[in-house]
Design a protein around this motif. Structure first.
Motif, PDB file in Angstrom:
ATOM      1  N   GLU A 196       2.424  -3.164  -3.957  1.00 30.23           N
ATOM      2  CA  GLU A 196       2.397  -3.310  -5.413  1.00 30.23           C
ATOM      3  C   GLU A 196       3.423  -2.361  -6.018  1.00 30.23           C
ATOM      4  O   GLU A 196       3.414  -1.168  -5.748  1.00 30.23           O
ATOM      5  CB  GLU A 196       0.992  -2.981  -5.927  1.00 30.23           C
ATOM      6  N   LYS A 197       4.330  -2.931  -6.799  1.00 27.50           N
ATOM      7  CA  LYS A 197       5.378  -2.138  -7.469  1.00 27.50           C
ATOM      8  C   LYS A 197       5.440  -2.530  -8.918  1.00 27.50           C
ATOM      9  O   LYS A 197       5.354  -3.670  -9.272  1.00 27.50           O
ATOM     10  CB  LYS A 197       6.737  -2.391  -6.843  1.00 27.50           C
ATOM     11  N   ASN A 243      -4.639   1.915   0.422  1.00 23.91           N
ATOM     12  CA  ASN A 243      -3.942   2.859  -0.447  1.00 23.91           C
ATOM     13  C   ASN A 243      -3.050   3.752   0.399  1.00 23.91           C
ATOM     14  O   ASN A 243      -3.538   4.472   1.263  1.00 23.91           O
ATOM     15  CB  ASN A 243      -4.929   3.713  -1.244  1.00 23.91           C
ATOM     16  N   GLY A 291       1.880   3.610  -2.604  1.00 27.70           N
ATOM     17  CA  GLY A 291       1.270   2.527  -3.365  1.00 27.70           C
ATOM     18  C   GLY A 291       0.289   1.722  -2.541  1.00 27.70           C
ATOM     19  O   GLY A 291       0.091   1.964  -1.357  1.00 27.70           O
ATOM     20  N   ARG A 292      -0.336   0.736  -3.192  1.00 32.01           N
ATOM     21  CA  ARG A 292      -1.298  -0.120  -2.487  1.00 32.01           C
ATOM     22  C   ARG A 292      -0.536  -1.205  -1.726  1.00 32.01           C
ATOM     23  O   ARG A 292       0.462  -1.741  -2.222  1.00 32.01           O
ATOM     24  CB  ARG A 292      -2.270  -0.754  -3.471  1.00 32.01           C
TER      25      ARG A 292
END
Length: 124
Positions: A123-124, A102, A106-107
């Motif tokens: 991730e988006k 994290n 984002g992740r």
């Protein structure tokens, strides 16, 4: 004025293995392949519908043609809509993947190609 990133040059030791990695394991498509018949060969790969592509160049050949050129691997960040699914998919394909982390933006996790070049996915 510059309006977008068109192509990213990736210098690899084995172009055929690199093409296999990016197409068979990562899911990119071959956009074009050129060979001037004198040792200069390059393969353009990209995710379906992407505006930016990766050009796979033979590192040894480019080093001879352009001494002093930085042939290091660029630090690339890819985006995905389903990080967990992609992480699982790459892991099952025996690709070296890092843990999902994290970050403030984002992740993210990283993965390595067959030449131990590392890339990141967010991730988006």
């Amino acid at each position: 004025m510059i309006s977008k990133v068109g192509q990213i040059m990736l210098y690899v030791n084995n172009q055929d293995e690199a093409v296999n990695f990016w197409t068979e394991k990562i899911g990119f498509s071959i956009i074009s392949e050129e060979d001037n018949g004198q040792g200069m060969r390059w393969i353009e790969v990209a995710p379906t519908g992407a505006e930016t592509s990766i050009i796979l160049h033979n590192k040894e050949f480019v080093a001879k043609m352009s001494p002093g050129l930085n042939l290091g691997t660029p630090s690339l960040m890819f985006f995905t809509e389903n990080l967990d699914e992609l992480h699982s998919d790459l892991s099952h394909k025996n690709i070296k993947v890092g843990d999902i982390v994290n970050m403030p933006s984002g992740r993210v996790f990283n993965f390595a190609d067959h030449e131990e070049n590392y890339f990141a996915v967010m991730e988006k």
